[in-house]
Write an enzyme that holds these catalytic residues in place. Structure first.
Site, short mmCIF file in Angstrom:
data_model
loop_
_atom_site.label_atom_id
_atom_site.label_comp_id
_atom_site.label_asym_id
_atom_site.label_seq_id
_atom_site.Cartn_x
_atom_site.Cartn_y
_atom_site.Cartn_z
N GLY A 1 -8.27 -14.54 -5.59
CA GLY A 1 -8.31 -14.67 -7.22
C GLY A 1 -9.06 -15.04 -7.77
O GLY A 1 -9.82 -14.55 -8.99
N ARG B 1 -10.64 -16.76 7.96
CA ARG B 1 -11.42 -18.01 7.71
C ARG B 1 -12.06 -18.99 7.76
O ARG B 1 -12.48 -18.97 7.24
CB ARG B 1 -10.04 -18.71 6.47
N LYS C 1 1.76 -6.55 -10.71
CA LYS C 1 1.89 -6.66 -11.76
C LYS C 1 0.52 -5.68 -12.55
O LYS C 1 -0.55 -6.16 -12.25
CB LYS C 1 2.63 -7.64 -12.76
N GLY D 1 -5.50 -10.71 -0.93
CA GLY D 1 -5.23 -11.84 0.10
C GLY D 1 -4.31 -10.29 1.13
O GLY D 1 -4.21 -10.55 1.97
P1 AMP Z 1 -0.46 -8.81 -6.44
O1 AMP Z 1 -0.39 -9.82 -5.48
O2 AMP Z 1 0.18 -8.50 -7.69
O3 AMP Z 1 -1.91 -7.88 -5.84
O4 AMP Z 1 0.98 -8.22 -5.56
C1 AMP Z 1 1.11 -7.87 -4.28
C2 AMP Z 1 2.28 -7.75 -3.87
O5 AMP Z 1 3.21 -6.81 -5.14
C3 AMP Z 1 2.83 -7.38 -3.06
O6 AMP Z 1 4.01 -8.46 -2.28
C4 AMP Z 1 4.30 -5.65 -2.57
O7 AMP Z 1 4.62 -5.84 -1.96
C5 AMP Z 1 4.80 -5.43 -4.18
N1 AMP Z 1 4.51 -4.09 -4.56
C6 AMP Z 1 3.73 -3.40 -4.33
N2 AMP Z 1 4.37 -2.12 -5.24
C7 AMP Z 1 5.26 -2.65 -5.39
C8 AMP Z 1 6.73 -2.01 -6.32
N3 AMP Z 1 6.03 -0.30 -6.69
N4 AMP Z 1 7.48 -2.11 -6.44
C9 AMP Z 1 7.11 -3.87 -6.43
N5 AMP Z 1 6.88 -4.74 -5.58
C10 AMP Z 1 5.40 -3.43 -5.47
#
Ligand code: AMP
Length: 397
Positions: free
Chosen positions: A378, A35, A202, A355
């Site tokens: 974001g 960055r 999620k 990120g």
């Molecule tokens: P996001 O911020 O929504 O892009 O999510 C990123 C996070 O998703 C990372 O910290 C991963 O550890 C988590 N993640 C990815 N796959 C899984 C999974 N199968 N179960 C729980 N967390 C997950």
């Protein structure tokens, strides 16, 4: 929206809103300075034109009005000195818009840089406070926003401050223009086949982006924790895997929309499961149909990686947001690392946003192979959702 190149900045005092919110390890060492490096072209452009440069950035989320040392931008100053091969020409004050800063800004000479302390030390920053914005603006003649990663926030240095300058005195820096151009051009006019790879924890965080992407892409690959909501919506048993039950209907709607639009929709065919969210317990590969009760899926399996590689084979444009598994634990990082390699190897325009996703590409050693790695998670997600960003709106207004 004007860019810095459209403005007459020679000899002027220029404020550059940067995004120096860099990751650090437990000892406070900067672990990834992309960055900071990303801001250098704009800073150099100003220095070459004999500008006096005032740099502003936030760093994490300090309690407003509390100057806690660990949120200081001092380490950024040191890294900037190194990267720009400058020394005392880069100074800092101990406050953000206090007397010391104002007097240092006044006595700046051409070719010198004043780095303000963490903007979020001041409560006015996150409140988009006009008085705080006026104090910042009083130091300079020109406003430049080069902080793509912060453009989705209506904060004083992003929004209110930009509006205090007319169109001849404000514009986007090189990094910001590049990020916006890349996302907009790609989303508006992609070379096909266009594939979106979406992962992360999620569905809720990416639902709107997914909906929008379905109008644009030819194929969608889903991985990470969000895949389990889709698998459950299809009637699979997913054990204790991450799931958002309230979104099962939404997930079905997304899959129906994909079918109607002819968008090929891919979910993992196998996963790595473990009885707990831990890398010290035994884990195993199972097909998505055979996730044992009480076990949870923590990464995509090897068959999914091979399948997804085939899906990416003919892609001409790939946009990737979200890891395929819990990549922070080595044991569950393989699916994400393989995805990174597959994307990097594709003969396609490849855009990595977010990120965590950028972090995976970095760990995989693939950053150089990607066409573009966005510095803003974001903000890039908001662009994919078809939203306007307050920072961009303020520059356009
Ligand atoms: P996001 O911020 O929504 O892009 O999510 C990123 C996070 O998703 C990372 O910290 C991963 O550890 C988590 N993640 C990815 N796959 C899984 C999974 N199968 N179960 C729980 N967390 C997950």
């Amino acid at each position: 929206m004007k860019t810095i190149k459209d403005l007459d900045i020679t000899g002027k005092t220029v404020f550059i809103r940067c995004d120096f919110n860099v990751p650090k390890d437990e000892d406070g060492n900067i672990t990834d300075d992309r960055r900071i490096r990303g801001a250098l072209p704009t800073i150099r452009y100003c220095l070459e034109r004999d500008c006096k440069v005032v740099l502003g950035s936030h760093y994490e989320r300090p309690t407003p009005n509390v100057y806690e040392d660990r949120y200081s931008l001092r380490d950024v100053k040191i890294r900037l000195r190194k990267l720009l091969k400058m020394a005392d020409e880069i100074t800092m004050a101990s406050d953000v818009v206090g007397e010391e800063t104002l007097s240092k800004a006044k006595s700046l000479k051409a070719g010198e840089i004043l780095l303000l302390e963490n903007l979020r030390y001041e409560a006015g920053e996150t409140k988009n406070d006009i008085e705080f914005a006026k104090k910042l603006a009083s130091m300079v003649d020109i406003y430049i926003n080069d902080a793509f990663g912060a453009c989705h926030r209506s904060h004083a240095s992003i929004d209110a401050m930009a509006r205090l300058f007319d169109r001849e005195h404000r514009g986007a820096g090189f990094l910001l223009s590049k990020e916006v151009n890349f996302f907009q051009k790609t989303l508006e006019n992609p070379i096909r086949p266009f594939v979106a790879v979406v992962g992360g924890s999620k569905v809720s965080g990416k639902l709107e982006a997914l909906r929008q992407l379905l109008d644009k892409v030819d194929k969608v690959i889903i991985g990470g924790g969000m895949a389990f909501t889709f698998l459950k919506a299809q009637g699979y048993e997913i054990g204790n895997s991450l799931v958002e039950d309230h979104l099962l209907d939404e997930a079905r709607t997304v899959m129906i929309k994909a079918r109607k639009k002819g968008v090929k929709f891919y979910l993992p065919v196998d996963v790595i499961v473990a009885p707990e969210f831990s890398d010290t317990v035994p884990s195993k590969y199972v097909t998505s149909q055979e996730i044992p009760e009480n076990w949870m899926g923590l990464d995509i399996g090897p068959a999914s990686s091979r399948l997804f590689r085939t899906v990416l084979n003919d892609a001409q444009t790939i946009i990737w947001n979200g890891p395929m598994g819990v990549y922070e634990m080595d044991k569950y990082a393989k699916g994400s690392l393989k995805m990174s390699h597959n994307i990097a190897d594709a003969n396609a325009t490849t855009i990595v946003g977010g990120g965590d996703t950028a972090d995976v590409a970095l760990r995989a050693g693939d950053v150089e192979e990607m066409t573009f790695v966005s510095t803003g998670g974001g903000a890039s997600l908001n662009l994919m959702e078809g939203k306007t960003l307050p920072g961009i709106e303020a520059l356009k207004s």
